[in-house]
Scaffold this motif. Structure first.
Motif, PDB file in Angstrom:
ATOM      1  N   PHE A   1    -105.967  23.658 -70.035  1.00  0.00           N
ATOM      2  CA  PHE A   1    -106.269  22.632 -69.040  1.00  0.00           C
ATOM      3  C   PHE A   1    -107.397  23.109 -68.130  1.00  0.00           C
ATOM      4  O   PHE A   1    -107.489  24.298 -67.818  1.00  0.00           O
ATOM      5  CB  PHE A   1    -105.033  22.326 -68.181  1.00  0.00           C
TER       6      PHE A   1
ATOM      7  N   TYR B   1    -109.124  22.484 -64.323  1.00  0.00           N
ATOM      8  CA  TYR B   1    -108.914  21.942 -62.997  1.00  0.00           C
ATOM      9  C   TYR B   1    -110.162  22.187 -62.149  1.00  0.00           C
ATOM     10  O   TYR B   1    -110.943  23.097 -62.412  1.00  0.00           O
ATOM     11  CB  TYR B   1    -107.719  22.616 -62.307  1.00  0.00           C
TER      12      TYR B   1
ATOM     13  N   LEU C   1    -106.531  18.023 -61.819  1.00  0.00           N
ATOM     14  CA  LEU C   1    -106.727  18.148 -63.256  1.00  0.00           C
ATOM     15  C   LEU C   1    -107.936  17.326 -63.690  1.00  0.00           C
ATOM     16  O   LEU C   1    -108.065  16.162 -63.331  1.00  0.00           O
ATOM     17  CB  LEU C   1    -105.476  17.676 -64.001  1.00  0.00           C
TER      18      LEU C   1
ATOM     19  N   THR D   1    -107.698  17.865 -70.526  1.00  0.00           N
ATOM     20  CA  THR D   1    -106.851  18.673 -71.400  1.00  0.00           C
ATOM     21  C   THR D   1    -107.665  19.039 -72.629  1.00  0.00           C
ATOM     22  O   THR D   1    -108.238  18.151 -73.294  1.00  0.00           O
ATOM     23  CB  THR D   1    -105.604  17.879 -71.824  1.00  0.00           C
TER      24      THR D   1
ATOM     25  N   ILE E   1     -95.195  22.393 -74.936  1.00  0.00           N
ATOM     26  CA  ILE E   1     -96.195  22.426 -73.868  1.00  0.00           C
ATOM     27  C   ILE E   1     -95.671  21.860 -72.564  1.00  0.00           C
ATOM     28  O   ILE E   1     -96.013  22.350 -71.487  1.00  0.00           O
ATOM     29  CB  ILE E   1     -97.478  21.673 -74.309  1.00  0.00           C
ATOM     30  N   SER E   2     -94.819  20.854 -72.628  1.00  0.00           N
ATOM     31  CA  SER E   2     -94.408  20.199 -71.396  1.00  0.00           C
ATOM     32  C   SER E   2     -93.479  21.057 -70.564  1.00  0.00           C
ATOM     33  O   SER E   2     -93.349  20.848 -69.370  1.00  0.00           O
ATOM     34  CB  SER E   2     -93.735  18.864 -71.708  1.00  0.00           C
ATOM     35  N   THR E   3     -92.834  22.029 -71.183  1.00  0.00           N
ATOM     36  CA  THR E   3     -91.865  22.806 -70.431  1.00  0.00           C
ATOM     37  C   THR E   3     -92.241  24.276 -70.336  1.00  0.00           C
ATOM     38  O   THR E   3     -91.435  25.089 -69.925  1.00  0.00           O
ATOM     39  CB  THR E   3     -90.468  22.686 -71.085  1.00  0.00           C
ATOM     40  N   ASP E   4     -93.439  24.630 -70.717  1.00  0.00           N
ATOM     41  CA  ASP E   4     -93.823  26.030 -70.677  1.00  0.00           C
ATOM     42  C   ASP E   4     -94.492  26.404 -69.363  1.00  0.00           C
ATOM     43  O   ASP E   4     -95.106  25.578 -68.689  1.00  0.00           O
ATOM     44  CB  ASP E   4     -94.804  26.334 -71.818  1.00  0.00           C
TER      45      ASP E   4
ATOM     46  N   GLN F   1     -97.343  27.716 -67.226  1.00  0.00           N
ATOM     47  CA  GLN F   1     -98.793  27.760 -67.375  1.00  0.00           C
ATOM     48  C   GLN F   1     -99.336  28.943 -66.592  1.00  0.00           C
ATOM     49  O   GLN F   1     -98.916  29.215 -65.465  1.00  0.00           O
ATOM     50  CB  GLN F   1     -99.423  26.465 -66.851  1.00  0.00           C
TER      51      GLN F   1
ATOM     52  N   THR G   1     -91.716  14.500 -68.288  1.00  0.00           N
ATOM     53  CA  THR G   1     -91.535  14.503 -69.737  1.00  0.00           C
ATOM     54  C   THR G   1     -92.705  13.862 -70.460  1.00  0.00           C
ATOM     55  O   THR G   1     -93.144  14.322 -71.508  1.00  0.00           O
ATOM     56  CB  THR G   1     -90.242  13.744 -70.108  1.00  0.00           C
TER      57      THR G   1
ATOM     58  N   TRP H   1     -97.001  15.550 -70.871  1.00  0.00           N
ATOM     59  CA  TRP H   1     -97.486  16.514 -71.853  1.00  0.00           C
ATOM     60  C   TRP H   1     -98.060  17.780 -71.217  1.00  0.00           C
ATOM     61  O   TRP H   1     -99.120  18.259 -71.598  1.00  0.00           O
ATOM     62  CB  TRP H   1     -98.518  15.868 -72.770  1.00  0.00           C
ATOM     63  N   GLY H   2     -97.295  18.286 -70.251  1.00  0.00           N
ATOM     64  CA  GLY H   2     -97.670  19.570 -69.672  1.00  0.00           C
ATOM     65  C   GLY H   2     -98.676  19.493 -68.545  1.00  0.00           C
ATOM     66  O   GLY H   2     -98.983  20.504 -67.925  1.00  0.00           O
ATOM     67  N   LYS H   3     -99.219  18.325 -68.260  1.00  0.00           N
ATOM     68  CA  LYS H   3    -100.202  18.211 -67.184  1.00  0.00           C
ATOM     69  C   LYS H   3     -99.502  18.406 -65.851  1.00  0.00           C
ATOM     70  O   LYS H   3     -98.622  17.647 -65.484  1.00  0.00           O
ATOM     71  CB  LYS H   3    -100.857  16.832 -67.192  1.00  0.00           C
ATOM     72  N   LEU H   4     -99.929  19.411 -65.121  1.00  0.00           N
ATOM     73  CA  LEU H   4     -99.311  19.699 -63.840  1.00  0.00           C
ATOM     74  C   LEU H   4     -99.937  18.885 -62.728  1.00  0.00           C
ATOM     75  O   LEU H   4    -101.165  18.798 -62.616  1.00  0.00           O
ATOM     76  CB  LEU H   4     -99.450  21.189 -63.512  1.00  0.00           C
TER      77      LEU H   4
END
Lengths: 118, 110
Positions: free
Chosen positions: A34, A36, A46, A49, A102-105, A107, B92, B95-98
């Motif tokens: 990502f 930023y 952001l 991606t 990816i959504s729960t890892d 960063q 959810t 897709w990982g975007k913070l």
């Protein structure tokens, strides 16, 4: 923990020139990174991606032709600011996650690149 | 999109004091991270904590996912704790975007 590097750490350029910033995951492979941007005294926003082997996806309001992203390998993503102008001066930071969902890892963030356009 | 609010915006502490930083978010999350940004701009991972409680030395964090908030505790603060603390969340379908909060600027004085 995982390490992400960025190069250069600081760059000063003239208006109208292009600047390339590299983001590397040093000890893991990252299919997604990502990018930023952070203006002084503000939070991180952001921009896009970066997906290995496919086109980047950009957030609303970010010009894809101005901020070119290339994710050519599992450890390297590049951001090129084309025809830079003073308003592009900012702190650019990349992040990457270790392989998994990816959504729960977690960063991990690079040290950032401070761009100044004269 | 999800809203993330951090409080307080600024905090001045004397060395040795304890403090609590808060992060409220407007939707269910499956990723929540706390970061410390040092004066050189580097974001340091403090906690990955979408729910539950964790501790690391003088720092601890608690996320109550059902009530949509997270707390970061700093105990026995030191001057090296100075900097900006950010909370960032992902949902959810993001897709990982913070999504980052505005941050809390912490200054610890000797």
């Amino acid at each position: 923990g995982a390490v992400v590097s960025q190069h250069p750490s600081r760059v000063i350029c003239k208006s109208g020139t292009s600047v390339k910033i590299e983001c590397r995951s040093l000890d893991f492979q990252a299919t997604t990174m990502f990018w930023y941007r952070q203006f002084p005294k503000q939070s991180l926003m952001l921009m896009a991606t970066s997906n290995e082997g496919s086109k980047a996806t950009y957030e609303q309001g970010v010009e894809k032709d101005k901020f070119l992203i290339n994710h050519a390998s599992l450890t390297l993503s590049t951001l090129t600011v084309t025809s830079a102008h003073p308003e592009d001066s900012s702190f650019y930071i990349c992040s990457a996650s270790e392989p998994g969902q990816i959504s729960t890892d977690t960063q991990y963030f690079g040290p950032g690149t401070r761009l100044t356009v004269l | 999109g999800i809203q993330v609010e951090q409080s307080p915006p600024d905090l001045i502490l004397q060395e040795g004091a304890n403090s609590t930083l808060r992060c409220n978010f407007s939707d269910s999350v499956n990723n929540l991270q706390w970061f410390h940004q040092n004066p050189w701009g580097q974001l340091i991972n403090l906690f990955y904590i979408p729910s539950g409680t964790k501790q690391n030395g003088r720092l601890s964090a608690t996320t109550v996912a059902t009530e949509r908030y997270s707390l970061l505790y700093i105990s026995s603060s030191q001057t090296t704790d100075s900097g900006v603390y950010f909370c960032a969340v992902a949902t959810t379908d993001s897709w990982g975007k913070l999504q980052f909060g505005a941050g809390t600027q912490v200054v610890v004085t000797p």
